[in-house]
Write a protein that holds these residues in place. Structure first.
Motif, PDB file in Angstrom:
ATOM      1  N   GLN A 377      37.574  43.957  50.385  1.00  0.00           N
ATOM      2  CA  GLN A 377      38.007  42.709  50.997  1.00  0.00           C
ATOM      3  C   GLN A 377      37.415  41.494  50.286  1.00  0.00           C
ATOM      4  O   GLN A 377      38.096  40.500  50.047  1.00  0.00           O
ATOM      5  CB  GLN A 377      37.606  42.684  52.480  1.00  0.00           C
ATOM      6  CG  GLN A 377      38.334  41.645  53.306  1.00  0.00           C
ATOM      7  CD  GLN A 377      39.849  41.824  53.277  1.00  0.00           C
ATOM      8  OE1 GLN A 377      40.351  42.946  53.413  1.00  0.00           O
ATOM      9  NE2 GLN A 377      40.574  40.742  53.051  1.00  0.00           N
ATOM     10  N   ARG A 378      36.134  41.584  49.926  1.00  0.00           N
ATOM     11  CA  ARG A 378      35.501  40.486  49.183  1.00  0.00           C
ATOM     12  C   ARG A 378      36.178  40.280  47.832  1.00  0.00           C
ATOM     13  O   ARG A 378      36.367  39.143  47.382  1.00  0.00           O
ATOM     14  CB  ARG A 378      34.016  40.798  48.968  1.00  0.00           C
ATOM     15  CG  ARG A 378      33.138  40.523  50.191  1.00  0.00           C
ATOM     16  CD  ARG A 378      31.716  40.910  49.883  1.00  0.00           C
ATOM     17  NE  ARG A 378      30.825  40.648  51.005  1.00  0.00           N
ATOM     18  CZ  ARG A 378      29.582  41.096  51.085  1.00  0.00           C
ATOM     19  NH1 ARG A 378      29.071  41.824  50.087  1.00  0.00           N
ATOM     20  NH2 ARG A 378      28.828  40.815  52.132  1.00  0.00           N
ATOM     21  N   ASN A 381      39.453  38.597  48.408  1.00  0.00           N
ATOM     22  CA  ASN A 381      39.276  37.250  48.948  1.00  0.00           C
ATOM     23  C   ASN A 381      38.930  36.214  47.877  1.00  0.00           C
ATOM     24  O   ASN A 381      38.889  35.020  48.157  1.00  0.00           O
ATOM     25  CB  ASN A 381      38.194  37.239  50.031  1.00  0.00           C
ATOM     26  CG  ASN A 381      38.702  37.805  51.346  1.00  0.00           C
ATOM     27  OD1 ASN A 381      39.904  37.967  51.537  1.00  0.00           O
ATOM     28  ND2 ASN A 381      37.786  38.127  52.246  1.00  0.00           N
ATOM     29  N   SER A 384      42.655  32.886  46.704  1.00  0.00           N
ATOM     30  CA  SER A 384      43.060  32.190  47.927  1.00  0.00           C
ATOM     31  C   SER A 384      44.575  32.256  48.108  1.00  0.00           C
ATOM     32  O   SER A 384      45.337  32.429  47.145  1.00  0.00           O
ATOM     33  CB  SER A 384      42.607  30.730  47.872  1.00  0.00           C
ATOM     34  OG  SER A 384      43.316  30.033  46.873  1.00  0.00           O
TER      35      SER A 384
END
Length: 503
Positions: A377-378, A381, A384
């Motif tokens: 997820q990081r 992320n 954007s």
């Protein structure tokens, strides 16, 4: 007072400089005024030596050279010949103001080639403010590719002096050389292409969906994101995309050659679009350009009319990725500094590649992913939603198999791109489909009733933004062009929707 014209850089464009001279009574001296750089001030010694080596008696007078306008900083060795000629021809009564003179002098009076002359003269030609120029003889071959300028090539200072002494009867010694590549004509405009495919799509085995997306991307200049496991062919597709892009007209070829010269590369004048692939550790200044005193062009500007490829996309700094939103949207980059504010054109095709997770094995059926859900997820992320919203085509690469075979060659794909290009120009469309304005979308992206129904359902189901809706319409237009259809049908719109990025 005598005067000839020369030029210096202001950003990446040329600024005309009037070189003026006066020889007055007083203690012998030689000064250059008008915000001259160190390289121009050093020209005084080269000019003295060159004149004395050619049996010219240096006048025992107060020599003042002015470079106007005085509020623009001048740089470069191209002013040497202008300064020397004004001193040598001080007695001449003829008006020399219409002559542009460029050249670096050797100590013996030889006139040397300077690679920076090409972009200077091309910029002046584009501004339509130059008709005839004295240039180094060695530079004639590449300078003669620039139309609408009479070039007078000289090898030595004494030749240049004789040329301007008889300026009324002087004849240019170069003529415009036409670009010698395959071409076709649309509305009196010739479009050139290179049919030498150094890297061929036949090397890419399998990956039919990705190759189809690459074809759509090339035909309409749509931004492309390839996601897949390491070694599945993402970089191979990006490198081969360059060779199937739409043809170029002569002005575009000259613009690309100008960017090559700005990077100190020898222009080859091939109808081949540029390909820039900065490393993910590149600084913001190297990608976008910059500098505290003089804003220099960066990778984004050098990719103009070509491809900007970001491999390992999430590893680029957040600052770089977010700053990229402006050129992706506006097709230009602005650099603001205390000492200068410069705007560069940056109309490029953005191609990017990324792994599905930090270790790269998330989509691999045979290898175990070592990443936790939080790490995945990081990783994702880092990109954007506003940035991803500017990418037209997102493709998840297929698993590699030994049974994968080559299907489409670059020749076949390029042929389809050329047919789309002809179709686009025939309907009066000037920009690439991906670059259409809102008004042009209404004019050219005509949907059938079935396609309108599908789009309405998609807007409600996926909560599409206005930008996403427009991008889907533009991708659908390119798919319809590849299909030879005047109106966007249901299947064209469904295929365009299939390339949306899933969150």
């Amino acid at each position: 007072m005598k005067m000839v014209s020369c030029a210096t850089y202001e950003g990446i464009e040329a600024k005309v400089v009037q070189v003026e001279s006066t020889l007055t009574k007083g203690l012998p001296s030689f000064s250059v005024v008008g915000m001259a750089s160190a390289s121009i001030n050093e020209a005084k010694e080269r000019v003295k030596s060159a004149l004395l080596s050619n049996e010219f008696t240096f006048p025992p007078k107060r020599i003042t050279i002015n470079l106007a306008p005085s509020d623009v900083k001048k740089e470069g060795s191209q002013f040497d010949l202008s300064i020397a000629l004004l001193i040598a021809l001080d007695y001449l009564q003829d008006d020399l103001s219409e002559w542009f003179v460029f050249g670096e002098l050797g100590l013996d009076g030889a006139i040397k080639e300077n690679i920076q002359l090409y972009p200077l003269l091309l910029s002046l030609a584009n501004q339509k403010i130059i008709k005839k120029a004295v240039v180094p003889f060695e530079s004639l071959d590449k300078l003669s590719k620039i139309p609408n300028i009479e070039f007078y090539g000289v090898k030595r200072l004494d030749e240049a002096i004789e040329l301007l002494k008889n300026s009324a009867s002087a004849l240019p010694n170069s003529s415009y050389k036409k670009i010698e590549y395959p071409c076709y004509k649309i509305d009196e405009q010739e479009y050139y292409f290179d049919n030498n495919y150094v890297e061929n799509f036949l090397d890419v085995k399998g990956q039919e969906i990705a190759k189809r997306a690459a074809l759509i991307s090339a035909a309409g200049f749509h931004n492309l994101l390839l996601e897949g496991s390491p070694g599945c062919g993402k970089s191979m597709i990006a490198q081969r995309l360059r060779y199937i892009l739409p043809p170029l007209n002569s002005d575009e070829i000259l613009d690309i050659a100008k960017l090559d010269a700005l990077e100190a590369k020898e222009p080859d004048f091939k109808p081949l679009r540029s390909y820039r692939a900065p490393h993910h550790s590149s600084t913001t200044a190297s990608v976008f350009g910059g500098g505290s005193h003089k804003a220099k062009i960066g990778e984004v500007g050098l990719a103009h009319r070509g491809i900007l490829f970001f491999d390992e996309l999430p590893h680029f700094s957040r600052v770089v990725l977010e700053a990229l939103r402006e050129p992706l949207q506006d097709n230009k980059i602005r650099i603001s500094r205390v000492n200068s504010k410069i705007e560069y054109p940056s109309d490029f095709l953005f191609v990017s590649a990324m792994n599905p997770c930090p270790c790269g094995n998330l989509l691999n059926e045979h290898k175990e992913c070592r990443c936790s859900e939080l790490e995945v997820q990081r990783y994702k992320n880092r990109l954007s939603d506003p940035f991803l919203d500017r990418i037209d085509l997102c493709v998840v690469m297929q698993q590699v198999s030994l049974n994968d075979k080559a299907t489409l060659s670059s020749q076949e794909m390029h042929k389809q791109v050329i047919e789309v290009h002809k179709r686009v120009k025939a309907r009066g469309q000037i920009p690439f489909t991906a670059k259409l304005s809102d008004e042009e979308i209404q004019r050219y992206c005509v949907l059938s009733d079935e396609a309108k129904d599908v789009l309405e359902i998609a807007v409600q189901r996926y909560a599409l933004s206005f930008r996403s809706i427009k991008k889907i319409q533009k991708v659908s237009r390119t798919i319809a062009d590849l299909d030879g259809s005047d109106i966007i049908g249901r299947r064209h719109l469904l295929e365009a929707l299939s390339y949306r990025r899933r969150s």
